[in-house]
Motif scaffolding. Structure first.
Motif, mmCIF file in Angstrom:
data_model
loop_
_atom_site.group_PDB
_atom_site.id
_atom_site.type_symbol
_atom_site.label_atom_id
_atom_site.label_comp_id
_atom_site.label_asym_id
_atom_site.label_seq_id
_atom_site.Cartn_x
_atom_site.Cartn_y
_atom_site.Cartn_z
ATOM 1 N N ALA A 1 -1.321 2.572 -9.567
ATOM 2 C CA ALA A 1 -0.528 3.274 -10.581
ATOM 3 C C ALA A 1 0.795 2.562 -10.810
ATOM 4 N N LYS A 2 1.428 2.119 -9.731
ATOM 5 C CA LYS A 2 2.720 1.440 -9.874
ATOM 6 C C LYS A 2 2.559 0.039 -10.464
ATOM 7 N N ALA A 3 1.438 -0.611 -10.153
ATOM 8 C CA ALA A 3 1.200 -1.947 -10.698
ATOM 9 C C ALA A 3 0.734 -1.894 -12.148
ATOM 10 N N GLY A 4 0.191 -0.742 -12.549
ATOM 11 C CA GLY A 4 -0.287 -0.605 -13.917
ATOM 12 C C GLY A 4 -1.675 -1.167 -14.133
ATOM 13 N N ARG A 5 -2.340 -1.576 -13.048
ATOM 14 C CA ARG A 5 -3.716 -2.058 -13.147
ATOM 15 C C ARG A 5 -4.374 -2.019 -11.775
ATOM 16 N N ILE A 6 -5.680 -2.222 -11.745
ATOM 17 C CA ILE A 6 -6.429 -2.108 -10.503
ATOM 18 C C ILE A 6 -6.283 -3.390 -9.679
ATOM 19 N N LEU A 7 -5.570 -3.279 -8.571
ATOM 20 C CA LEU A 7 -5.422 -4.395 -7.637
ATOM 21 C C LEU A 7 -5.919 -4.034 -6.238
ATOM 22 N N LEU A 8 -5.902 -2.744 -5.932
ATOM 23 C CA LEU A 8 -6.285 -2.269 -4.609
ATOM 24 C C LEU A 8 -7.507 -1.362 -4.702
ATOM 25 N N SER A 9 -8.210 -1.262 -3.610
ATOM 26 C CA SER A 9 -9.291 -0.283 -3.465
ATOM 27 C C SER A 9 -9.160 0.333 -2.078
ATOM 28 N N GLU A 10 -9.796 1.466 -1.890
ATOM 29 C CA GLU A 10 -9.746 2.114 -0.582
ATOM 30 C C GLU A 10 -10.281 1.188 0.501
ATOM 31 N N ASP A 11 -11.396 0.507 0.209
ATOM 32 C CA ASP A 11 -11.998 -0.381 1.211
ATOM 33 C C ASP A 11 -11.084 -1.566 1.519
ATOM 34 N N LEU A 12 -10.417 -2.099 0.492
ATOM 35 C CA LEU A 12 -9.530 -3.237 0.719
ATOM 36 C C LEU A 12 -8.329 -2.830 1.568
ATOM 37 N N VAL A 13 -7.712 -1.704 1.226
ATOM 38 C CA VAL A 13 -6.552 -1.242 2.004
ATOM 39 C C VAL A 13 -6.948 -1.019 3.455
ATOM 40 N N PHE B 1 8.736 -7.823 2.459
ATOM 41 C CA PHE B 1 8.297 -7.431 3.804
ATOM 42 C C PHE B 1 6.879 -7.929 4.055
ATOM 43 N N PHE B 2 6.046 -7.935 3.011
ATOM 44 C CA PHE B 2 4.667 -8.395 3.163
ATOM 45 C C PHE B 2 4.491 -9.870 2.833
ATOM 46 N N THR B 3 5.341 -10.414 1.967
ATOM 47 C CA THR B 3 5.119 -11.778 1.499
ATOM 48 C C THR B 3 5.783 -12.840 2.365
ATOM 49 N N SER B 4 6.787 -12.447 3.155
ATOM 50 C CA SER B 4 7.505 -13.443 3.953
ATOM 51 C C SER B 4 6.774 -13.757 5.256
ATOM 52 N N ASP B 5 6.748 -15.027 5.616
ATOM 53 C CA ASP B 5 6.179 -15.459 6.897
ATOM 54 C C ASP B 5 7.274 -15.773 7.908
ATOM 55 N N ASN B 6 8.529 -15.563 7.505
ATOM 56 C CA ASN B 6 9.662 -15.892 8.372
ATOM 57 C C ASN B 6 9.929 -14.730 9.326
ATOM 58 N N PRO B 7 9.719 -14.917 10.657
ATOM 59 C CA PRO B 7 9.934 -13.819 11.609
ATOM 60 C C PRO B 7 11.355 -13.271 11.586
ATOM 61 N N GLU B 8 12.356 -14.160 11.383
ATOM 62 C CA GLU B 8 13.744 -13.691 11.350
ATOM 63 C C GLU B 8 13.986 -12.816 10.134
ATOM 64 N N GLY C 1 2.252 -7.029 -3.562
ATOM 65 C CA GLY C 1 3.270 -6.271 -4.281
ATOM 66 C C GLY C 1 2.836 -4.837 -4.532
ATOM 67 N N ALA C 2 1.551 -4.657 -4.896
ATOM 68 C CA ALA C 2 1.025 -3.306 -5.119
ATOM 69 C C ALA C 2 1.012 -2.520 -3.817
ATOM 70 N N LEU C 3 0.670 -3.197 -2.720
ATOM 71 C CA LEU C 3 0.646 -2.530 -1.413
ATOM 72 C C LEU C 3 2.059 -2.117 -1.010
ATOM 73 N N ALA C 4 3.033 -2.997 -1.236
ATOM 74 C CA ALA C 4 4.420 -2.663 -0.911
ATOM 75 C C ALA C 4 4.897 -1.484 -1.757
ATOM 76 N N ALA C 5 4.553 -1.489 -3.039
ATOM 77 C CA ALA C 5 4.962 -0.384 -3.920
ATOM 78 C C ALA C 5 4.347 0.928 -3.468
ATOM 79 N N ALA C 6 3.103 0.879 -3.000
ATOM 80 C CA ALA C 6 2.434 2.095 -2.532
ATOM 81 C C ALA C 6 3.124 2.693 -1.323
ATOM 82 N N MET C 7 3.786 1.823 -0.528
ATOM 83 C CA MET C 7 4.436 2.292 0.698
ATOM 84 C C MET C 7 5.956 2.311 0.555
ATOM 85 N N ASP C 8 6.445 2.155 -0.692
ATOM 86 C CA ASP C 8 7.883 2.219 -0.970
ATOM 87 C C ASP C 8 8.660 1.234 -0.102
ATOM 88 N N ALA C 9 8.112 0.025 0.033
ATOM 89 C CA ALA C 9 8.734 -1.011 0.864
ATOM 90 C C ALA C 9 9.109 -2.211 -0.007
#
Length: 291
Positions: free
Chosen positions: A190-202, A231-238, A219-227
């Protein structure tokens, strides 16, 4: 069983507030015709309990507001609150039929231990909450289960995508109000405005059975969790650690806001949380705020 009591007046008011037509309320995934929705509005017909979560989401009210419950849930209540029909539970228990769940819901035979974790996962509750609900199905009086302390130590930083999803679920939702994989999928799309996620994928991403570096999916996953998406795209531990610090700093406020029975956070709360996290990231030298 502590069934939810559908509030037809609340339903009608929510439809008016949403600006939807009755025919639009019944569109997929609700999948009900307009005449049925009309009977719900008049109070002539009560929705099946499995439909209540979808109806509440469609008209943008909390499940507790649309259909309050006075007592504690049993197994059937947990399943219905997750929007799952009894016949569909075999896919979670990996059984040939829904008989194990049917027997447990009817207080005839308790679930096998191997079924507990998959069902708790599908219902969006802890195993302890599932067991307590099962005891209520057998007529035993069991108090509400207190949320367990966060398993992750304060110094730990989630690194894999699965760990990050789990971290957010543990830190920003009360155990009984954590969204299901289906709910996260619907909200992200809903936040992305198109189908990017599914229950099985999540579910696969959360369980570590799959991973992805697709920025739009993340990005859609982050929007779903208000994050923050980073937080999801960075590989930098710091960088992840700085974001974790921001999330942790407002976690108590989030839990308090969700402590009213699992109602969705208001837009004001979400804005506050996002701003607070970004402020802490900025103060600690994190990535710049997007324009």
């Amino acid at each position: 069983m502590s069934e939810r009591i559908f509030d037809a007046l609340e339903f009608r008011a929510a439809i008016r507030a949403s600006g939807l037509k009755q025919s639009e309320v019944g569109e997929p995934p609700v999948s009900l015709n307009e005449s049925v929705i009309s009977r719900y509005c008049s109070g002539a017909l009560t929705p099946p309990p499995e439909k209540l979560p979808l109806l509440a989401e469609r008209v943008a009210v909390s499940l507790d507001a649309l259909a309050p419950r006075s007592g504690l849930p049993d197994l059937k209540d947990l399943r219905c609150d997750a929007g799952i029909q009894q016949k569909d539970t075999a896919q979670y228990t990996r059984s040939k039929s829904a008989m194990p769940v049917r027997a447990a819901e009817n207080g005839l035979r308790r679930l096998k231990e191997e079924f507990e974790a998959p069902l708790a996962d599908a219902y969006g509750v802890t195993v302890a909450e599932l067991k307590a609900a099962q005891e209520r199905s057998f007529g035993n009086i069991v108090p509400a289960v207190r949320p367990a302390p966060a398993r992750r130590a304060a110094s730990d930083t989630p690194r894999s995508l699965s760990e990050k999803i789990t971290y957010l679920l543990e830190q920003t939702y009360a155990a009984g109000s954590r969204p299901t994989d289906a709910e996260l999928s619907r909200k992200g799309n809903a936040k992305a405005g198109r189908i990017l996620l599914s229950e099985d994928l999540v579910r696969a991403l959360r369980m570590g059975e799959a991973s992805t570096d697709d920025a739009e999916v993340l990005g859609a996953l982050a929007a779903a969790m208000d994050a923050p998406p980073v937080f999801f795209t960075s590989d930098n531990p710091e960088e992840a650690a700085r974001i974790v610090a921001g999330i942790r700093s407002v976690a108590l406020g989030v839990m308090a806001a969700r402590g009213d029975g699992g109602r969705p956070l208001t837009d004001e709360w979400l804005d506050f949380i996002a701003s607070s996290i970004q402020d802490i990231i900025d103060d600690q030298g994190g990535p710049p705020r997007k324009a």
